[in-house]
Design a protein around this motif. Structure first.
Motif, PDB file in Angstrom:
ATOM      1  N   ASN A  99      -7.863   9.251  15.018  1.00  0.00           N
ATOM      2  CA  ASN A  99      -7.433  10.145  13.936  1.00  0.00           C
ATOM      3  C   ASN A  99      -5.953  10.464  13.998  1.00  0.00           C
ATOM      4  N   ALA A 100      -5.315  10.164  15.121  1.00  0.00           N
ATOM      5  CA  ALA A 100      -3.869  10.326  15.253  1.00  0.00           C
ATOM      6  C   ALA A 100      -3.258   8.958  15.526  1.00  0.00           C
ATOM      7  N   TRP A 101      -1.966   8.882  15.477  1.00  0.00           N
ATOM      8  CA  TRP A 101      -1.300   7.589  15.606  1.00  0.00           C
ATOM      9  C   TRP A 101      -1.576   6.945  16.954  1.00  0.00           C
ATOM     10  N   TYR A 102      -1.609   7.763  17.990  1.00  0.00           N
ATOM     11  CA  TYR A 102      -1.924   7.277  19.323  1.00  0.00           C
ATOM     12  C   TYR A 102      -3.362   7.686  19.632  1.00  0.00           C
ATOM     13  N   PRO A 103      -4.153   6.910  20.325  1.00  0.00           N
ATOM     14  CA  PRO A 103      -3.746   5.725  21.087  1.00  0.00           C
ATOM     15  C   PRO A 103      -3.991   4.379  20.397  1.00  0.00           C
ATOM     16  N   CYS A 104      -4.662   4.388  19.246  1.00  0.00           N
ATOM     17  CA  CYS A 104      -4.998   3.109  18.590  1.00  0.00           C
ATOM     18  C   CYS A 104      -4.045   2.870  17.435  1.00  0.00           C
ATOM     19  N   VAL A 105      -3.150   1.949  17.587  1.00  0.00           N
ATOM     20  CA  VAL A 105      -2.133   1.670  16.575  1.00  0.00           C
ATOM     21  C   VAL A 105      -2.529   0.419  15.804  1.00  0.00           C
ATOM     22  N   HIS A 106      -2.711   0.557  14.502  1.00  0.00           N
ATOM     23  CA  HIS A 106      -3.061  -0.587  13.648  1.00  0.00           C
ATOM     24  C   HIS A 106      -1.937  -0.812  12.640  1.00  0.00           C
ATOM     25  N   ALA A 107      -1.644  -2.056  12.385  1.00  0.00           N
ATOM     26  CA  ALA A 107      -0.523  -2.389  11.509  1.00  0.00           C
ATOM     27  C   ALA A 107      -0.718  -1.848  10.099  1.00  0.00           C
ATOM     28  N   ASP A 108      -1.969  -1.782   9.645  1.00  0.00           N
ATOM     29  CA  ASP A 108      -2.213  -1.319   8.280  1.00  0.00           C
ATOM     30  C   ASP A 108      -2.701   0.127   8.245  1.00  0.00           C
ATOM     31  N   GLN A 109      -2.430   0.884   9.285  1.00  0.00           N
ATOM     32  CA  GLN A 109      -2.791   2.300   9.327  1.00  0.00           C
ATOM     33  C   GLN A 109      -1.526   3.140   9.245  1.00  0.00           C
ATOM     34  N   GLU A 110      -1.489   4.050   8.312  1.00  0.00           N
ATOM     35  CA  GLU A 110      -0.378   4.981   8.184  1.00  0.00           C
ATOM     36  C   GLU A 110      -0.846   6.369   8.597  1.00  0.00           C
ATOM     37  N   LEU A 111       0.102   7.166   9.017  1.00  0.00           N
ATOM     38  CA  LEU A 111      -0.222   8.522   9.448  1.00  0.00           C
ATOM     39  C   LEU A 111       0.776   9.496   8.853  1.00  0.00           C
ATOM     40  N   GLU A 112       0.250  10.579   8.312  1.00  0.00           N
ATOM     41  CA  GLU A 112       1.097  11.686   7.873  1.00  0.00           C
ATOM     42  C   GLU A 112       0.743  12.898   8.727  1.00  0.00           C
ATOM     43  N   THR A 113       1.733  13.411   9.426  1.00  0.00           N
ATOM     44  CA  THR A 113       1.550  14.591  10.269  1.00  0.00           C
ATOM     45  C   THR A 113       2.256  15.767   9.619  1.00  0.00           C
ATOM     46  N   THR A 114       1.559  16.880   9.550  1.00  0.00           N
ATOM     47  CA  THR A 114       2.157  18.114   9.040  1.00  0.00           C
ATOM     48  C   THR A 114       2.122  19.160  10.131  1.00  0.00           C
ATOM     49  N   PHE A 115       3.287  19.697  10.451  1.00  0.00           N
ATOM     50  CA  PHE A 115       3.386  20.824  11.363  1.00  0.00           C
ATOM     51  C   PHE A 115       3.584  22.079  10.517  1.00  0.00           C
ATOM     52  N   GLY A 116       2.621  22.974  10.582  1.00  0.00           N
ATOM     53  CA  GLY A 116       2.746  24.254   9.891  1.00  0.00           C
ATOM     54  C   GLY A 116       2.844  25.367  10.904  1.00  0.00           C
ATOM     55  N   PHE A 117       2.985  26.575  10.445  1.00  0.00           N
ATOM     56  CA  PHE A 117       3.164  27.707  11.341  1.00  0.00           C
ATOM     57  C   PHE A 117       1.806  28.090  11.919  1.00  0.00           C
ATOM     58  N   GLY A 118       1.594  27.635  13.161  1.00  0.00           N
ATOM     59  CA  GLY A 118       0.345  27.895  13.849  1.00  0.00           C
ATOM     60  C   GLY A 118      -0.656  26.762  13.788  1.00  0.00           C
ATOM     61  N   TYR A 119      -0.273  25.608  13.257  1.00  0.00           N
ATOM     62  CA  TYR A 119      -1.247  24.518  13.141  1.00  0.00           C
ATOM     63  C   TYR A 119      -0.566  23.165  13.027  1.00  0.00           C
ATOM     64  N   THR A 120      -1.375  22.134  13.276  1.00  0.00           N
ATOM     65  CA  THR A 120      -0.954  20.749  13.114  1.00  0.00           C
ATOM     66  C   THR A 120      -2.033  20.018  12.326  1.00  0.00           C
ATOM     67  N   LYS A 121      -1.619  19.170  11.409  1.00  0.00           N
ATOM     68  CA  LYS A 121      -2.591  18.430  10.595  1.00  0.00           C
ATOM     69  C   LYS A 121      -2.227  16.953  10.573  1.00  0.00           C
ATOM     70  N   PHE A 122      -3.227  16.103  10.824  1.00  0.00           N
ATOM     71  CA  PHE A 122      -3.064  14.652  10.739  1.00  0.00           C
ATOM     72  C   PHE A 122      -3.859  14.141   9.541  1.00  0.00           C
ATOM     73  N   VAL A 123      -3.252  13.263   8.788  1.00  0.00           N
ATOM     74  CA  VAL A 123      -3.947  12.589   7.690  1.00  0.00           C
ATOM     75  C   VAL A 123      -3.726  11.094   7.849  1.00  0.00           C
ATOM     76  N   THR A 124      -4.812  10.324   7.879  1.00  0.00           N
ATOM     77  CA  THR A 124      -4.690   8.876   8.029  1.00  0.00           C
ATOM     78  C   THR A 124      -5.780   8.179   7.235  1.00  0.00           C
ATOM     79  N   LYS A 125      -5.554   6.896   6.941  1.00  0.00           N
ATOM     80  CA  LYS A 125      -6.515   6.056   6.228  1.00  0.00           C
ATOM     81  C   LYS A 125      -6.667   4.761   7.007  1.00  0.00           C
ATOM     82  N   TYR A 126      -7.914   4.329   7.166  1.00  0.00           N
ATOM     83  CA  TYR A 126      -8.155   3.039   7.813  1.00  0.00           C
ATOM     84  C   TYR A 126      -9.598   2.624   7.598  1.00  0.00           C
ATOM     85  N   ASN A 127      -9.803   1.341   7.387  1.00  0.00           N
ATOM     86  CA  ASN A 127     -11.132   0.750   7.315  1.00  0.00           C
ATOM     87  C   ASN A 127     -12.032   1.456   6.297  1.00  0.00           C
ATOM     88  N   GLY A 128     -11.450   1.865   5.175  1.00  0.00           N
ATOM     89  CA  GLY A 128     -12.240   2.485   4.114  1.00  0.00           C
ATOM     90  C   GLY A 128     -12.534   3.958   4.324  1.00  0.00           C
TER      91      GLY A 128
END
Length: 857
Positions: A99-128
């Motif tokens: 669900n995060a960029w590490y530890p599994c890095v795929h060439a066709d996987q992108e990651l958007e990380t948002t750091f907010g005040f008091g939280y961190t959010k990961f958004v990614t898409k892969y394999n449907g």
């Protein structure tokens, strides 16, 4: 042609959140760290969760005696097996991703990380699948919470195997450092079917809120790892999950081979890793929400009280809707907190607005987690720093002075009755009394005086707190906080040459060693400020009248000594003045209750071949040092003529694209030679740290000095160019670290990493940077008799505003600068009524909301 590498795609969004977009070939050069912590708890007991943009993480309760989890060393990720709170997803076709960029890095996987005040959010898409992971620490319990939202975008149902891991390194961090492997025998993990969790324990340590007798001196916390899904499978060892040591977290056997986890207890903490496996089916287009949490329940609750508190929390947090409510509370409280001290600039310098929000957040984390650089840049060392905590306290004051009072008293207890202090200290263990510095005691004076100005609470002066004599086998001793302050003055004065303090092992610059008997100009400036601060305190409170004349005379002596002995031919300050006979100085010093052995010091100086040469003197070594320039105006010791000469030297010798260097830097060792003296600052890499690095601490004090003498544009330009988002924009890849929080320093021109930043989220830096913006650029400064308004800005700032809470009252201050002046106040109206001068009287601090209109001119 070379291609300029990026450092991930970084931006602030409309909510002032940090957004990082990454894909293969365009990732952050290093893991960007975000700190989250449970608020409204004492810093000694609070939970901190550090999580990076790639998912690596660590967690800790309190300080060095209270380590719960520790996953990585932040400053050198290339040498660390990076662990974190990862979730892996595996489908029946054998494909897997995280669900995060590490530890599994795929060439066709992108990651958007948002750091907010008091939280961190990961958004990614892969394999449907769409995966969104929200990470936070709730306000109500010591827990790390992840809410995973997974959506099946395919037109068919899919079976998903989910593996979640958490690094485990539970126990007393200091003991782990010193005893190493043996401590791993003192704890372990059990599979607790009653709560569908893996529960980790440690053999002994701090009791936290547990009664020590009740828990038989066992460690005061257990770590409980579980999910909202039923039928968890568990693994407790790294090799059980990852397999052979040639594997990594990127290809663990359990995920690659879809292994069942063994549900085996861990009888020891050796190679511990808490892993959970679940499976579920997602229908076409279905979204599922899953809660994963690591809870740090008290040992007393878990072992003695039937898990009552733990079960109550789990019953709530493992319901996704309830977890989202907890998350909403975290966001709400941070919004209210940051709103107590806000700023806005209209039309120009838009980058300042989001940068300021993150500065506030960084200050809050630093105040909670003081001296916690050890968490991510050097392992487990240090504990609290005496001067560090007193600097960080200053950032708390405009929000709520009450916690600052307790921290001041806690720090005052680390002083001996003769004025020596523990340079570093812990919650329960004795501190380091062998590292003796010129400046440490003086920071207590600064913190107490600022606290009294902010709160109006003079009762702190008569509060009695113990000295630390009894901890070291001396007779128990105690004194009021005021007596501690007077002891601090007496100690520094006693170890001075007519008001010029001997450097001892260091002044503010801990690497300024090898100059034990030199006098420190910076420490003299600090002493000058401390003496005058004490006089102002006595006058404002009507106490200690018999000391006022003595302290004024001492301040005059310091000024005369500095002007008579510490100025070089350029009119600039000498960094450290050499004694005529260092052995005579050593013979005159009394190290009191410290562990410093002067015979050892003399031998070290003799072995190093110390010669009586000034440091930072254009007539001797030719170096220029930034410290006494930065403190020149801020301390009050320099008049404008003196400061102007120092400023000219600074701009000529130290100013740079990325900031202002602490000195030009020494390359002796990098050129294959050894230094001819024992000065520790020369041992650092050229341009790094004290050997020519650009310290954000010092720049803040320099900005204050510029503002004092009306150099608004210069102050503004230094402030803006050293903002993380601005300094990093010239070469984001080379800058490397987080672009939204302040580093300790940026590598100076002497470095072949010129422009690379280091040691983010560190103590001291952020609080001084917040203070200089509010107190000196905006010019809204606490006084004993009210709120001073004395802005010093660039002429381009025509309209700007601030909200400042003071004495329980909200002051909304609107500035207009129609003629583009740099300094000067033409008029001030408070709630529509004009006032004389530029101090808003205390009569307006009545607990309500006050509107202030300021016209510069």
């Amino acid at each position: 042609m070379s291609v300029l590498k990026n450092n991930g795609q970084f931006s602030f969004n409309a909510n002032n959140e940090v957004v990082i977009k990454e894909k293969k070939g365009d990732m952050t050069r290093e893991p960007w760290l975000m700190l989250m912590a449970r608020r409204n708890k004492k810093p000694t007991d609070t939970l901190c969760w550090g999580m990076t943009s790639n998912g690596t993480s660590f967690a800790r309760i309190g300080t060095q005696e209270g380590d719960i989890l520790n996953g990585f060393v932040h400053e050198d990720p290339y040498k660390t097996r990076m662990l974190g709170s990862y979730a892996y997803f595996r489908t029946e076709d054998g494909k897997y991703f995280s669900n995060a960029w590490y530890p599994c890095v795929h060439a066709d996987q992108e990651l958007e990380t948002t750091f907010g005040f008091g939280y961190t959010k990961f958004v990614t898409k892969y394999n449907g699948f769409d995966i969104e992971t929200t990470n936070f620490v709730p306000n109500t319990y010591d827990a790390m919470v992840q809410i995973i939202k997974i959506t099946n975008n395919e037109k068919v149902a899919r079976k998903v195997k989910m593996f979640n891991v958490n690094p485990i390194n539970i126990g007393d961090a200091r003991e782990i450092q010193f005893s190493g492997f043996n401590t791993l025998m003192l704890g372990g993990g059990i599979i607790d079917k009653d709560i569908n969790a893996c529960v980790w324990r440690y053999g002994y340590g701090r009791g936290f809120e547990s009664n020590e007798e009740t828990v038989n001196s066992m460690f005061g916390k257990v770590a409980v790892h579980t999910t909202s899904l039923p039928n968890n499978q568990f693994s407790t060892r790294y090799d059980e999950f990852v397999g052979h040591h040639s594997n990594t977290m990127g290809n663990p056997d359990a995920v690659v081979l879809d292994l069942d986890l063994p549900n085996r207890n861990a009888e020891e903490n050796c190679s511990s890793l808490s892993a959970i496996k679940n499976e579920f089916v997602l229908e076409a287009g279905e979204t599922k929400e899953i809660v994963i949490t690591t809870v740090t329940s008290s040992t007393e609750d878990y072992y003695c009280d039937g898990k009552k508190s733990l079960k109550t929390f789990l019953a709530e947090v493992l319901v996704p809707a309830k977890a989202w409510e907890m998350f909403a509370d975290v966001k709400k409280e941070w919004k209210e907190e940051l709103g107590k001290l806000s700023i806005q600039v209209e039309g120009v310098d838009e980058i300042l607005n989001p940068s300021y929000k993150w500065l506030q957040y960084q200050c809050a984390m630093v105040a909670l987690l003081n001296r916690m650089k050890s968490r991510f840049h050097s392992g487990f060392e240090y504990g609290y720093g005496f001067r560090d905590i007193l600097q960080d306290i200053l950032a708390l004051l405009p929000y709520d002075p009450k916690p600052a009072k307790e921290l001041i008293k806690f720090t005052a207890q680390q002083m001996f009755s003769d004025g020596f202090v523990y340079h570093n200290f812990f919650v329960t263990a004795n501190g380091n009394k062998g590292f003796v510095c010129a400046d440490d005691p003086l920071w207590l004076i600064y913190a107490v005086c600022e606290y009294v100005k902010e709160s109006g609470d003079t009762s702190i002066l008569t509060d009695v707190v113990p000295y630390c004599d009894g901890k070291e086998g001396f007779d128990d001793a105690e004194g009021t906080v005021l007596e501690h302050l007077k002891v601090a003055i007496a100690k520094v004065w006693r170890q001075s040459d007519n008001g010029l303090p001997y450097t001892l092992m260091a002044d503010w610059n801990d690497d300024l060693s090898g100059l034990f008997t030199h006098t420190s100009t910076m420490a003299a400036q600090q002493l000058f400020k401390a003496l005058n601060d004490m006089v102002d305190l006595f006058v404002a409170t009507g106490i200690e009248g018999d000391l006022i004349a003595d302290y004024k005379a001492k301040a005059a002596t310091v000024l005369a000594s500095v002007e008579g002995k510490c100025i070089d031919k350029k009119g600039n300050y000498i960094r450290a003045k050499a004694p005529a006979d260092y052995k005579k100085v050593l013979a005159s010093l009394d190290m009191g209750k410290s562990e410093c052995d002067l015979s050892d010091v003399q031998k070290e100086m003799e072995d190093a071949g110390v010669t009586p040469t000034d440091l930072g003197n254009s007539e001797t070594d030719g170096y220029t040092f930034f410290e006494p320039i930065a403190w020149a105006g801020f301390s009050g010791i320099a008049d404008k003529a003196r400061f102007d000469k120092c400023m000219t030297v600074c701009e000529s010798d130290l100013d740079d694209l990325y900031g202002i260097a602490i000195c030009q830097g020494d390359k002796t060792m990098a050129e294959g030679k050894l230094p001819t003296d024992g000065q520790a600052w020369k041992r650092s890499a050229p341009g790094k740290k004290e050997n020519g690095g650009q310290f954000r601490h010092l720049e803040s004090w320099y900005i204050a000095s510029l503002c004092k003498f009306g150099y608004g544009k210069k102050a503004h330009d230094v402030y803006i160019k050293t903002l993380p988002a601005v300094a990093s924009s010239h070469d984001p890849f080379n800058y490397a670290v987080e672009r939204f929080v302040f580093p300790e320093y940026v590598s100076g021109p002497a470095s072949n990493d010129h422009g690379k930043a280091g040691h983010t989220w560190l103590t001291g830096t952020a609080p001084t940077r917040l203070g200089v913006l509010i107190d000196w650029i905006y010019g809204i400064r606490r006084q004993y008799n009210g709120l001073l308004v004395d802005p010093c800005v660039t002429p381009e700032w025509k309209k700007f505003s601030a909200t400042r809470t003071f004495r329980g009252t909200t002051f909304n201050v609107n500035f207009s600068n129609p003629n583009g002046v740099e300094k000067g106040v033409k008029s001030i109206t408070v709630n529509g009524t004009a006032i004389e001068g530029n101090v808003i009287p205390l009569s307006y601090a009545n607990g309500g909301v006050v509107t202030v209109e300021v016209v510069m001119g």
